[in-house]
Design an enzyme around this catalytic site. Sequence first.
Site, mmCIF file in Angstrom:
data_model
loop_
_atom_site.group_PDB
_atom_site.id
_atom_site.type_symbol
_atom_site.label_atom_id
_atom_site.label_comp_id
_atom_site.label_asym_id
_atom_site.label_seq_id
_atom_site.Cartn_x
_atom_site.Cartn_y
_atom_site.Cartn_z
ATOM 1 C CE1 TYR A 113 -4.559 0.596 0.339
ATOM 2 C CE2 TYR A 113 -3.521 2.718 0.738
ATOM 3 C CZ TYR A 113 -4.635 1.972 0.404
ATOM 4 O OH TYR A 113 -5.819 2.600 0.130
ATOM 5 C CG ASP A 233 -9.993 2.020 7.814
ATOM 6 O OD1 ASP A 233 -9.744 0.796 7.939
ATOM 7 O OD2 ASP A 233 -9.496 2.706 6.900
ATOM 8 C CB CYS A 234 -14.947 -0.469 7.733
ATOM 9 S SG CYS A 234 -14.659 0.051 6.017
ATOM 10 C CB SER A 235 -11.049 -2.103 4.734
ATOM 11 O OG SER A 235 -10.409 -0.843 4.658
ATOM 12 C CG ASP A 252 -8.232 0.289 0.195
ATOM 13 O OD1 ASP A 252 -7.973 0.592 1.376
ATOM 14 O OD2 ASP A 252 -7.728 0.866 -0.782
ATOM 15 C CB SER A 253 -14.114 -2.152 2.069
ATOM 16 O OG SER A 253 -14.329 -0.862 1.515
ATOM 17 C CG HIS A 287 -19.100 -0.266 6.171
ATOM 18 N ND1 HIS A 287 -18.152 0.336 6.977
ATOM 19 C CD2 HIS A 287 -19.815 -1.079 6.991
ATOM 20 C CE1 HIS A 287 -18.301 -0.082 8.222
ATOM 21 N NE2 HIS A 287 -19.291 -0.938 8.253
ATOM 22 C CG HIS A 299 -19.657 -2.594 11.642
ATOM 23 N ND1 HIS A 299 -20.237 -1.666 10.815
ATOM 24 C CD2 HIS A 299 -20.359 -2.506 12.809
ATOM 25 C CE1 HIS A 299 -21.231 -1.052 11.425
ATOM 26 N NE2 HIS A 299 -21.332 -1.545 12.632
#
Length: 330
Positions: A113, A233-235, A252-253, A287, A299
């Site tokens: 990343y 964060d979510c992912s 990433d999601s 998300h 989550h």
Amino acid sequence: MKKYWLIAAILLLSIAFGSSVQAEDKEMYVDVSVATLWSEPDQARDLDAPSLSNPVDMWEWTESMTYEEKKWLVGELQTQALYGQKVTILEEQGDWVKVAVDGQPTPKNELGYPAWMPKDQLADQKRYSVLKEKKSFALVTAPTANIYDDRIKSQEFKEISFNTRLPVVAQTGSMVLVATPSDGMKWVSSDHVSIYKNEEDIPNPDGEDVIETGKQFLGLPYLWAGASGFGFDCSGFTHTIYKAHGITIPRDSSVQAEHGTAVSKDNLQKGDLLFFAYEEGEGSVHHVGMYIGDGQMIHAPNSESTVEIIDVFESDYYSSEFAGARRYID
């Protein structure tokens, strides 16, 4: 002679206009508890200083921000990298470097990343790199763990995150001696780590395993781009939970939603990832959460909330934006 004048002129223009310098793909290691990576260099605010120093103070930074100050980070940050994690330098600009974070798959760069971080949060230690390649590693399994200067824990050195991996030098009683990127050997309690010979040595998890790991973080405040026990964060949450169990999924999601095995809503199992998209589930994915059974999901929702469990299909918002599920556990 003209050749040397041309080279000098190019260098002067580079300095004058502050252009970045393309770096060779040099590998280095994160030298702070958590490195927070930015979309662009020199974009941080004064209040972000605790996250930009060496050492960092992650709690001071995250707990001092208001909701609006946290919300400002959306789009400004990209991801985080953990203490001792390898990165590859892609570019340099003043006191900042653009790096690719090893172990965080993304279509953006095959090396990892890519994003910007302060240069002085990195270490270039050949001995550490050798130990990292040759030795077993201690994987932090607690949300955060302290490492110490001595075996009797009289002097705390640093608080590090869940999923941090450091080379093991020795084990004695209830303590493990680990190598650090630039500060020699330190001690960590064996209660806070698991030791593995290599990535393949990590036991294959089932759904219950990843769920129980995720539940450790209930109540932890959300942090955009967060990928550590100091905030997710979510992912970042799903990526890190799976990574700690030896399964590498995209960072990433939107990319997580394209890999693994597609699963129908009627065939969900514990540990499956649930995805949500704009335009009532037909648009771009924004998300991700983890299914825990009985219609529930764990989550990291948004900047005004914490890691939580919800009845996902009884929520008007999430049920209307459900975009499918993926399975990463065999």
